[in-house]
Motif scaffolding. Sequence first.
Motif, PDB file in Angstrom:
ATOM      1  N   GLN A  54     -11.597 -32.158  25.769  1.00 17.45           N
ATOM      2  CA  GLN A  54     -12.934 -31.645  25.476  1.00 17.45           C
ATOM      3  C   GLN A  54     -13.425 -30.695  26.570  1.00 17.45           C
ATOM      4  N   MET A  84      -6.744 -30.458  20.243  1.00 18.38           N
ATOM      5  CA  MET A  84      -8.062 -29.871  20.469  1.00 18.38           C
ATOM      6  C   MET A  84      -7.973 -28.356  20.593  1.00 18.38           C
ATOM      7  N   TYR A 194     -19.025 -35.598  28.218  1.00 18.41           N
ATOM      8  CA  TYR A 194     -17.807 -35.648  27.420  1.00 18.41           C
ATOM      9  C   TYR A 194     -17.319 -37.094  27.404  1.00 18.41           C
TER      10      TYR A 194
END
Length: 232
Positions: A54, A84, A194
Amino acid sequence: MRMRTKKWARPELEVCPFYLKAPQDNKGKWKYAYKKQQPLWLELGCGKGYFLAQIASENQDKNFLAIDLSSDMLGLTKRNIEKMYAEKKLPTENVMITWQNIERIKNIIDGDIFERIYINFCNPWHKPSQYKKRLTHPRQLMNYREFLQNDGEIWFKTDDDGLFNHSLGYFEECGFEIIYKTYDLHESGFEPNYITEHEEMYTKEGIKIKFLIAKKVKLVVSESNVELQKEC
């Protein structure tokens, strides 16, 4: 609970372009290991890599180095980063992962300068005889000071009250100023946050997440930290 061996992890890591098998080769020259020279951020104990995936993908103007000891864990980290970055259609140019016993971090980082360090949900080591193994113990913090830039920060999260309260004292002893702290991160309104895999699990169990930001300031020399410097 011990993680099951993942036979696929080592072969996948061997061919992963952002995994470094021999991190000692970059000792003293990490800033040159990336395509772009940008501020370096470090995660100590990256686990399955949810946090790293993230934060690294959303901060393309920073270069990230993440360390863990387990190749099985790093295999999961690799896959989560790839997932991601693929979703966001980004090249994995600002992130690297590698293995190392964090207690021996100076074996791979010495002469380098990092802007920020993240320590998320490290082992609290509850027995007094084990305190020196904590990643926030003064012996470790004195090591981090050597490669953390002046005014650089350590961001620390834990579910453990004892570790958090002890760590407040550890940071102060080692020349860090606590510039932010909360005993309930999710109610504090702090952003950006996060969420790690452990954080998600503990929150579902109703456990409050403790969080602090410690800034490196000038070290006031005392008898205790002089001894720590000798140990390091």
